[in-house]
Design a protein around this motif. Structure first.
Motif, PDB file in Angstrom:
ATOM      1  N   ASN A 277      70.395  83.308  89.247  1.00 22.92           N
ATOM      2  CA  ASN A 277      69.942  84.670  88.974  1.00 22.92           C
ATOM      3  C   ASN A 277      68.618  84.681  88.205  1.00 22.92           C
ATOM      4  N   GLN A 278      68.494  83.759  87.218  1.00 25.88           N
ATOM      5  CA  GLN A 278      67.238  83.692  86.467  1.00 25.88           C
ATOM      6  C   GLN A 278      66.079  83.312  87.385  1.00 25.88           C
ATOM      7  N   PHE A 279      66.333  82.387  88.299  1.00 19.41           N
ATOM      8  CA  PHE A 279      65.276  81.983  89.222  1.00 19.41           C
ATOM      9  C   PHE A 279      64.878  83.151  90.132  1.00 19.41           C
ATOM     10  N   LEU A 280      65.873  83.877  90.655  1.00 14.54           N
ATOM     11  CA  LEU A 280      65.563  84.990  91.547  1.00 14.54           C
ATOM     12  C   LEU A 280      64.816  86.097  90.807  1.00 14.54           C
ATOM     13  N   TRP A 281      65.226  86.384  89.562  1.00 12.26           N
ATOM     14  CA  TRP A 281      64.509  87.386  88.778  1.00 12.26           C
ATOM     15  C   TRP A 281      63.070  86.942  88.499  1.00 12.26           C
ATOM     16  N   SER A 282      62.907  85.657  88.188  1.00  8.37           N
ATOM     17  CA  SER A 282      61.547  85.166  87.923  1.00  8.37           C
ATOM     18  C   SER A 282      60.688  85.249  89.175  1.00  8.37           C
ATOM     19  N   CYS A 283      61.309  84.978  90.345  1.00 11.21           N
ATOM     20  CA  CYS A 283      60.558  85.082  91.605  1.00 11.21           C
ATOM     21  C   CYS A 283      60.113  86.519  91.867  1.00 11.21           C
ATOM     22  N   LEU A 284      60.977  87.463  91.455  1.00 10.81           N
ATOM     23  CA  LEU A 284      60.657  88.869  91.670  1.00 10.81           C
ATOM     24  C   LEU A 284      59.342  89.248  90.993  1.00 10.81           C
ATOM     25  N   PHE A 285      59.046  88.596  89.864  1.00  9.13           N
ATOM     26  CA  PHE A 285      57.808  88.877  89.139  1.00  9.13           C
ATOM     27  C   PHE A 285      56.718  87.842  89.434  1.00  9.13           C
ATOM     28  N   SER A 286      57.124  86.573  89.631  1.00  5.18           N
ATOM     29  CA  SER A 286      56.127  85.510  89.794  1.00  5.18           C
ATOM     30  C   SER A 286      55.434  85.555  91.145  1.00  5.18           C
ATOM     31  N   VAL A 355      57.792  72.818  77.624  1.00  2.00           N
ATOM     32  CA  VAL A 355      57.625  74.006  78.474  1.00  2.00           C
ATOM     33  C   VAL A 355      57.065  75.165  77.653  1.00  2.00           C
ATOM     34  N   ALA A 356      57.622  75.363  76.449  1.00  2.00           N
ATOM     35  CA  ALA A 356      57.156  76.471  75.608  1.00  2.00           C
ATOM     36  C   ALA A 356      55.688  76.286  75.229  1.00  2.00           C
ATOM     37  N   LEU A 357      55.282  75.078  74.869  1.00  2.00           N
ATOM     38  CA  LEU A 357      53.882  74.814  74.530  1.00  2.00           C
ATOM     39  C   LEU A 357      52.973  75.086  75.723  1.00  2.00           C
ATOM     40  N   GLY A 358      53.368  74.572  76.883  1.00  2.00           N
ATOM     41  CA  GLY A 358      52.529  74.728  78.081  1.00  2.00           C
ATOM     42  C   GLY A 358      52.376  76.172  78.515  1.00  2.00           C
ATOM     43  N   THR A 359      53.500  76.878  78.593  1.00  2.00           N
ATOM     44  CA  THR A 359      53.446  78.275  79.056  1.00  2.00           C
ATOM     45  C   THR A 359      52.760  79.176  78.025  1.00  2.00           C
ATOM     46  N   SER A 388      51.595  80.371  83.945  1.00  2.00           N
ATOM     47  CA  SER A 388      52.753  80.606  83.095  1.00  2.00           C
ATOM     48  C   SER A 388      53.983  81.024  83.905  1.00  2.00           C
ATOM     49  N   SER A 389      53.821  82.029  84.765  1.00  2.00           N
ATOM     50  CA  SER A 389      54.971  82.562  85.497  1.00  2.00           C
ATOM     51  C   SER A 389      55.482  81.579  86.553  1.00  2.00           C
ATOM     52  N   MET A 390      54.575  80.949  87.303  1.00  2.09           N
ATOM     53  CA  MET A 390      55.003  80.014  88.343  1.00  2.09           C
ATOM     54  C   MET A 390      55.642  78.772  87.734  1.00  2.09           C
TER      55      MET A 390
END
Length: 976
Positions: A277-286, A355-359, A388-390
């Motif tokens: 679900n998190q991946f699909l939600w992120s795809c919706l915006f990314s 991940v947090a540093l990079g994004t 960041s989003s991708m």
């Protein structure tokens, strides 16, 4: 298991190590269960007044029921109620009186298993271990990354499972109790009518009156009652009946079995669903961010509207990318912030930090670009919102695929747990054995001594013994042996196996957690949790991996930024719409997110999980990663003879009388002396004596009573029978007791030994009266196994307490060249150590109590599954079906697993070694190829997934001898 089914299943393979209870609003047990005792060693007690002062202070503490201080022994014995005080507070109170109290010994150790949530890499599992070990009272903690579990040994006088869970949560992880040490014989009941404390008191008092009830936990809110009991004295049905009998008048209670859901499967499903679900939600915006940034601007005039300026240099595309990226960064990606916070708070770093540093670097630099564009009419810059989003989207995709793959690593274990049927048909019999009624019950409600009907095609619900009927039972799901095993009255059956053709009645002997199936599952779970020594490499690397990556990323940024500002490389290297700072930032972010500590952490545990599960399904139980790792180094296999190379059911083939004593008397004396011995040769003598009595109809078949029974390991036994001193054993025993061995007897013994028969001499009052010639047939596969081991460059050695002639004859028949004969149990262990001194890694294969010292001394101890419980407990590997071919399977599976682990490490390390320089732009000056941050994140996700998938390939493991199955069958027929 052997075909007669007479495997020794009288005790569990795994013994429970203590207990720990979960606190409910109402707890009860037998009266003495509320009181605990602790013994403290106190130094500097000079006199009785010192003891009196300690007794006075401690005795006044609330919860202390009694205290006795001995100045002579320098110790205090305190009984206390753990509801009000614990041992640590008592110890502190004595130390406050200026007495030195030694760390009290482990008088009671409890064990519990916890499900750990939120672990991503090895540094996470190490952090959990450290947090647990810092808790007072914790003696040992093992955390399994791939299994996502922790097993903790602790002192219940000092701490409990609640405090352990709190310690894990303080470290930034979630934790749930899976089981405590006393869960082995617990029943969970749902009670209708349990609504008040008065109801709880009534039910508690009735249950306490039941013999065998050890502990009661009552939760009024959820209407649940949990009862710990002794299965020898009571069972679930008796407890349900007791609760229902407690109801009178308006208080009517109805108890039923409360089946807890399978927590592991449920949580795995929730975790998989959450990542999906998190991946699909992120795809919706990314995906829109990616389209606005990378795709639409390439197609003019379709994407021209994105360049429309809203204010100064702030464009529509920039604003849309900002709007769509922000939910991904701070809502969907919030888990990375939480993980980073907890990791940094405990002084470590993990993947979440990278991940947090990079994004954050990409996002907040993009925010800077937006602000500059909004406030300046001339500023031009490139935002990195798509980075960041991708990046977050690809990492979530990788985690989703990883948890799906990790779920498959425990498939073999899940299949084992599903073998037992849900219901069973229980019969009620009258005194004559006639069936009165049939009742279908849940398998969880079965009790010892229940008579159960097994119809053709149905599964055996629990371990038991056949009391009526004949059939063939397919035990392949437990032992890996495809051939059905004949079962007759007196034969044992294993829960989870399938009855093929006849209807049989069995009497339950082991139920619940004591069944062979449950013990196998517990053994495999323990093995999957144990950490292999090869895992230490990943543990060492993980300690400095993330800080090293952060430093490397910073150096990369400096390495590109400073030369760019000083014009040390051509301006043409910088892409359009970028400047030197932005190019350097992209390279730095790529280095941060391409590095993957997770792949290193998963390399060993996932392979061990798959291998131990696969081994269990093939009939080989491997007790942990340590045994799995050692087995691949084996260069010599030492076999015991009786019950290992031979079938283990020796039979008397000849009796020789050397005196005027009658054959009947000789057999009776020998059988009476051997009756207390567990040695297979002793059983052969007893069985033969019984057959003679039945065959010739001797009038007096009463077994004589043996007194002053003595065992002489590796030689025989002695006893006083009817006023006579009887010795039964080999020639060594006779010589040890100065019994004369005539030339006639020596010649007979020599002749029998050259025929591979063991000669048992019987001496009465110092004179040899007769001899039993015993033969134990070789296992059909013994020769093939020795030959195959030789082809694997592994030498085979035989060690036995039997005489040299018999041992040599057996060894010659199977192809073993090196033999140690006439060796006692201690001598067997010494022979093992001698071989180890020669630089050999030694495996010992045995089945008896006398083999236990050698099994412990060997680098890898392998116990025959039909052997004694002591041998099974001492071994590192258990061969369930007692087939010697599984010795090869264990060694070969170990070699395949270690090869897979090394491949996983090569891939995980090689990926990081190659990926980081590529992300740092080492090829960019020569080829123009660079790794964008979002693509670097995709590579990182793929590396963890590839390691798990690599481990899953072990699921296709085949036994090495199956390749030669056709030839093997031919050899078997020729052998017979």
């Amino acid at each position: 298991m052997e075909q007669t089914g007479k495997a020794n299943l009288t005790a569990p393979l795994l013994q429970p190590n203590g207990s720990v209870a979960v606190d409910f609003p109402h707890e009860s047990s037998k009266s003495d269960k509320k009181t605990r005792k602790v013994v403290l060693r106190i130094r500097e007690i000079q006199c009785a007044s010192c003891a009196a002062s300690i007794e006075s202070v401690v005795g006044d503490m609330k919860g202390v029921e009694s205290i006795s201080v001995s100045p002579l022994h320098g110790q205090a014995i305190i009984k206390y109620n753990p509801e009000f005080i614990n041992a640590k507070r008592i110890k502190d109170a004595i130390e406050d009186l200026n007495f030195e109290v030694d760390e009290f010994p482990d008088q009671e150790i409890a064990v519990c298993r916890l499900r750990i949530k939120g672990m991503a890499c090895t540094s996470c599992s190490e952090s959990v271990e450290r947090a647990l070990l810092m808790v007072d009272g914790v003696k040992r903690a093992i955390v399994g990354l791939a299994l996502e579990e922790a097993k903790i040994h602790f002192d219940p006088n000092v701490t409990d499972s609640v405090h352990l869970i709190e310690a894990i949560e303080d470290a930034g992880f979630g934790a749930d109790l899976i089981s405590s040490g006393d869960d082995f014989n617990k029943v969970h009941l749902k009670v209708e009518g349990l609504n008040s404390s008065e109801d709880a008191t009534i039910i508690k008092s009735y249950l306490e009156a039941v013999e065998g009830v050890n502990h009661i936990e009552i939760d009024e809110v959820s209407h649940k009652v949990v009862v710990a009991y002794d299965p020898d004295l009571t069972g679930p049905r008796s407890l349900i009946e007791c609760i229902q009998e407690a109801g009178h008048g308006p208080n009517i209670y109805h108890a039923s079995l409360y089946t807890t859901t399978r927590v592991r499967e449920t949580e795995q499903h929730h975790e998989i669903t959450a990542y999906r679900n998190q991946f699909l939600w992120s795809c919706l915006f990314s995906v829109p961010v990616f389209m606005f940034s990378m795709v639409l601007p390439m197609f003019s005039p379709v994407g021209d509207w994105l360049s429309y300026k809203l204010y100064n240099n702030l464009t529509v595309g920039m604003l849309l990318r900002w709007v769509f990226c922000t939910p991904v960064q701070f809502i969907i990606g919030w888990r990375f912030y939480v993980g980073s916070y907890h990791a940094l708070r405990r002084g470590s770093a993990n993947m979440d930090v990278l991940v947090a540093l990079g994004t954050n670097a990409a996002y907040f630099y993009s925010i800077y670009i937006v602000i500059k564009a909004l406030t300046s009419e001339s500023f031009e810059g490139q935002d990195f919102f798509e980075t960041s989003s991708m990046l977050i989207s690809f990492i979530l995709l990788g985690k989703y695929l990883e948890v799906v793959a990790k779920g498959k690593t425990s498939d073999a274990l899940a299949k084992l747990t599903e073998l037992a049927p849900d219901t069973a048909t229980v019969l009620s019999l009258d005194v004559d054995g006639n069936v009165i009624s049939e009742t279908e019950l849940s398998t969880q409600l079965l009790q010892r001594n229940d008579v159960i009907k097994i119809v053709p095609g149905s599964k055996v619900p629990v371990d038991g013994v056949v009391i009526r009927g004949q059939s063939h039972v397919n035990e392949s799901m437990i032992t890996g042996e495809a051939k059905a095993v004949a079962k007759r009255p007196g034969d044992k059956v294993i829960g989870g196996t399938v009855n093929e053709n006849g209807c049989i009645l069995i009497k339950a002997t082991h139920v619940g957690s004591e069944t062979a199936l449950s013990q196998i599952v517990q053994l495999v779970e323990a093995a999957q949790l144990a950490r292999a020594p090869v895992q230490k490499l990943a543990d060492k690397i993980s300690r400095f991996f993330v800080p090293m990556v952060v430093v490397a990323a910073f150096i990369t940024w400096l390495g590109w930024f400073i030369p760019g500002e000083t014009h040390l490389y051509p301006r043409s290297w910088i892409p359009k719409a970028m400047d030197g700072f932005e190019l350097a930032l992209q390279f730095g972010i790529s280095v941060l997110v391409v590095a993957c500590p997770c792949a290193l952490g998963l390399a060993t545990p996932t392979a061990v999980m798959v291998a131990t599960g696969k081994g269990a399904s093939q009939g080989v139980l491997i007790k942990g990663g340590n045994a799995l790792e050692k087995a691949h180094k084996v260069k010599a296999v030492v076999f015991d003879k009786t019950g290992t190379l031979t079938i283990g059911r020796p039979a008397v083939v000849q009796i020789k009388n050397f005196s005027k004593i009658s054959l009947q008397e000789l057999c009776k004396l020998a059988a009476a002396a051997e009756v207390n011995s567990e040695h297979p040769l002793a059983k052969a003598v007893i069985e033969h004596s019984k057959k003679l009595h039945q065959q010739y109809g001797f009038s007096d078949d009463h077994l004589l009573e043996a007194k002053d029974f003595e065992v002489h390991p590796g030689a025989g036994v002695g006893a006083s029978i009817g006023g006579k001193r009887v010795l039964v054993g080999n020639k060594r025993l006779m010589l040890a007791f100065q019994v004369s061995v005539s030339p006639e007897i020596q010649d007979y013994v020599s002749d029998m030994e050259h025929l591979a028969r063991t000669c048992i001499l019987v001496a009465v009052d110092g004179v040899i009266c007769g001899a039993f010639a015993v033969s134990d047939p070789l296992k059909p596969e013994a020769g093939r196994v020795v030959s195959f081991l030789n082809s694997m460059s592994i030498s085979s050695i035989m060690v036995t307490g039997d005489n040299w002639a018999t041992a040599t004859a057996i060894a010659r028949e199977v192809g073993i060249e090196k033999v140690f004969a006439e060796t006692d149990p201690v001598g067997k262990a010494e022979r093992i150590k001698d071989l180890q001194m020669e630089g050999l890694t030694v495996a010992m294969v045995g089945d008896g109590i006398n083999d236990s010292p050698a099994l412990v001394a060997a680098d890898v101890g392998m116990a025959i599954g039909a052997g004694t419980d002591i041998a099974i407990e001492a071994a590192d590997v258990v061969l369930i079906k007692s087939n010697l071919e599984d010795v090869i399977t264990a060694i070969d599976l170990s070699r395949k697993t270690l090869a897979r682990i090394r491949l996983n490490y090569v891939w995980a390390l090689g990926y990081n070694v190659l990926g980081m320089p590529l992300a740092a732009g080492i090829l960019y000056p020569f080829t123009g190829i660079r790794l964008p941050p979002w693509l670097a994140g995709a590579c990182m996700a793929a590396s963890s997934l590839s390691v798990v998938c690599s481990s899953l390939l072990l699921q296709s493991y085949k036994k090495p001898l199956q390749v030669q199955d056709a030839q093997g069958r031919g050899d078997y027929l020729n052998y017979v």
